[in-house]
Design an enzyme around this catalytic site. Structure first.
Site, PDB file in Angstrom:
ATOM      1  N   HIS A  43      -2.239   7.074   4.157  1.00 31.87           N
ATOM      2  CA  HIS A  43      -1.207   6.078   4.429  1.00 31.87           C
ATOM      3  C   HIS A  43       0.194   6.491   3.972  1.00 31.87           C
ATOM      4  CE1 HIS A  43      -0.768   1.486   5.282  1.00 31.87           C
ATOM      5  NE2 HIS A  43      -0.109   2.256   6.113  1.00 31.87           N
ATOM      6  N   CYS A  72       0.764  -1.236   0.000  1.00 35.17           N
ATOM      7  CA  CYS A  72       0.000   0.000   0.000  1.00 35.17           C
ATOM      8  C   CYS A  72       0.805   1.302   0.000  1.00 35.17           C
ATOM      9  CB  CYS A  72      -0.870  -0.070   1.228  1.00 35.17           C
ATOM     10  SG  CYS A  72      -1.820   1.352   1.463  1.00 35.17           S
TER      11      CYS A  72
END
Ligand SMILES: *[C@@H]1O[C@H](CO)[C@@H](O)[C@H](O)[C@H]1NC(C)=O
Ligand SMILES: *[C@@H]1O[C@H](CO)[C@@H](O)[C@H](O)[C@H]1NC(C)=O
Length: 519
Positions: free
Chosen positions: A127, A71
């Site tokens: 993130h 990610c």
């Protein structure tokens, strides 16, 4: 007469920038989370994705398109146009208590588009670090932000649980923010709908005179496997409960994308929009995803981890209704989109991405001839998948000596692509071939009757003709191996030291707090 011409020229000169500005396309980037290669309707899945199928059929499907295996790295490269090795972020992803973020001297895509005159909005998963306020999306180029800063939270409560060092407890706390403030009022709203609706609202409210950059980073279809019943109901025929829930989550995502494209059409923005859809990494087979027929999964450098579902849609494409097999990578979006925006790359560090617009729009050859998937000397598999792995890992010390001349330590987890060739060194991560969902063909090597092939530290595949990475050919093409090892060595020399700090116990938001900046 001459005077008339002159003033006409002046008029043209004066008007030109305004004309240019009004033609800057709206840019909408939709990033799915953990969406597997197989799991889109047009790759043959049993999951229905009518909106993705339709939008991509009217656009250009990217069939030789790569992302990073997890990610944070994919998002990092999307935002910087640079390889992970060049930001010190080649290892792992940012855990909630780690005090680091994408280096603050990196100029991000939204900053560049903002300088080019765009309104910049982000919805969904960040993130990219949040331990201090300067790391937040609103400080890094986005005019507005609504979303969550970490990952893996609950789709309804928006709560993320994480171990807090020092305090030695598992803290469950909210992770949802509006601009920089905690957004507490959304409990019970399913995030795919919540974020999809927020995105359509931004589109509806947008002043069409100003170019729009909307980055929608959906929570779908990452675990936990949670979905409203009506999305899952059509998949009663799927026996595996994880696959069934995942299928429902994909349907919800597909509907959200459909809603966004409708909103763009209703507002008239569509006529001048470039829409990019991409996954952030390969599917997670442990959570219902599939990358069939590719090898490996999320977290690995096999094709199942890095070959991504992606397409571009919108009326600005010159050769719509096609698929391209040109090599394209997630780091290419920054120069490509800034180029489309007529913006400047001033202030960026040396880019690893290429402007691939002509390859996408006109079917020209991609300027990208090589792709460094990653080099991570500290790699460990997030989810090892079979006994096979241990054998491979333990073999590395032995065979690595053979390649010392190259200067590259082949026991290090790394992979590089050049034209049709892909070279992997070290342990690439889970290396199984998973069966096609609903079928029971399985990895023949896992059968007791099949002797495993000899183990090697260096593996070479012709991924164009062997996308499943079944035929290892390093013995037959030693000169290709030599060339690619030298390229890995070259790249490794430009790598920054790994930045992967220890958890900071000050991250603890306390019993009633929310995850967010603490430093
Ligand atoms: C799509 O829009 C419809 C109509 O507004 C809405 O009912 C539905 O919840 C939306 N779907 C998603 C996934 O946001
Ligand atoms: C490039 O950016 C710097 C700051 O990042 C700025 O001072 C300079 O004026 C810019 N140059 C151009 C040509 O825009």
């Amino acid at each position: 007469m001459a005077e008339g011409l002159l003033s006409l020229c002046l008029l043209v000169v004066v008007v030109f920038p305004a004309v240019l500005a009004s033609r800057q396309p709206h840019i909408v980037v939709i990033l799915a989370d953990d969406f597997g290669w197989y799991d889109v309707g047009y790759h043959g899945a049993e999951i229905k994705t009518p909106n993705l199928d339709k939008l991509s059929a009217a656009g250009v499907r990217l069939e030789n398109y790569y992302v990073q295996p997890i990610c944070t790295p994919s998002r990092n490269q999307l935002m910087t146009g640079r390889y992970q090795i060049h930001t010190g972020m080649q290892h792992g992803l940012i855990e909630p208590c780690q005090p680091y973020c994408v280096p603050l001297d990196e100029k991000l895509l939204p900053q560049l588009l903002k300088e080019a005159g765009y309104a910049t909005h982000m919805v969904g998963k960040w993130h990219l670090g949040m331990y201090k306020k300067d790391c937040l999306p609103t400080r890094r180029g986005f005019d507005s932000y609504f979303g969550y800063l970490t990952g893996s939270e609950d789709y309804y409560t928006h709560v993320r649980c994480n171990h807090v060092p020092g305090a030695d407890l598992t803290r469950c706390a909210l992770d949802l923010r509006e601009q920089e403030e905690v957004a507490a009022g959304y409990k019970g709203q399913y995030s795919t709908e919540l974020f999809g609706e927020r995105a359509t609202r931004i589109i509806a409210k947008h002043n069409p005179e100003k170019p729009l950059f909307l980055y929608l980073a959906l929570q779908a279809v990452h675990g936990p496997l949670q979905v409203p019943e009506h999305y899952e109901a059509p998949y009663a025929f799927i026996e595996d409960p994880r696959r069934r829930a995942y299928a429902g989550m994909v349907s919800a995502m597909d509907e959200a994308v459909g809603n966004i494209s409708s909103a763009l059409r209703q507002t008239g923005l569509w006529d001048n929009t470039v829409l990019v859809f991409s996954t952030d990494n390969g599917g997670q087979t442990l959570s219902g995803g599939s990358n069939w027929p590719l090898r490996g999964r999320k977290g690995s450098l096999w094709e199942g981890g890095v070959r991504g579902v992606g397409f571009v849609s919108g009326p600005l494409l010159k050769q719509a209704g096609t698929a391209t097999r040109e090599l394209i990578h997630v780091s290419d979006w920054l120069p490509t989109l800034v180029g489309l925006a007529g913006g400047s790359l001033n202030g960026t560090k040396p880019l690893d991405g290429f402007d691939v617009w002509n390859a996408i729009s006109k079917g020209s050859a991609s300027p990208r001839l090589e792709l460094l998937h990653n080099i991570d000397p500290r790699y460990h598999d997030i989810a090892p998948c079979s006994g096979w792995n241990r054998d491979l890992a333990s073999s590395q010390g032995v065979s690595a000596d053979l390649w010392q001349w190259s200067g590259f330590n082949v026991s290090v987890h790394a992979a590089i692509r050049s034209s049709k060739w892909k070279l992997l060194t070290g342990y690439p991560g889970c290396d199984s071939w998973f069966p096609r969902p609903g079928h029971n063909d399985s990895d023949p090597r896992l059968s007791k009757d099949v002797a495993p092939p000899p183990l090697k530290a260096v593996r070479l595949f012709d991924v164009e003709n062997d996308p499943q990475e079944r035929n290892e050919v390093s013995d037959r093409f030693p000169e290709v191996v030599e060339y690619l090892l030298r390229r890995l060595h070259h790249h490794q020399q430009s790598a920054l030291p790994i930045n992967f700090p220890k958890d900071d116990k000050r991250c603890d938001p306390g019993p009633s707090g929310a995850w967010g900046p603490w430093a």
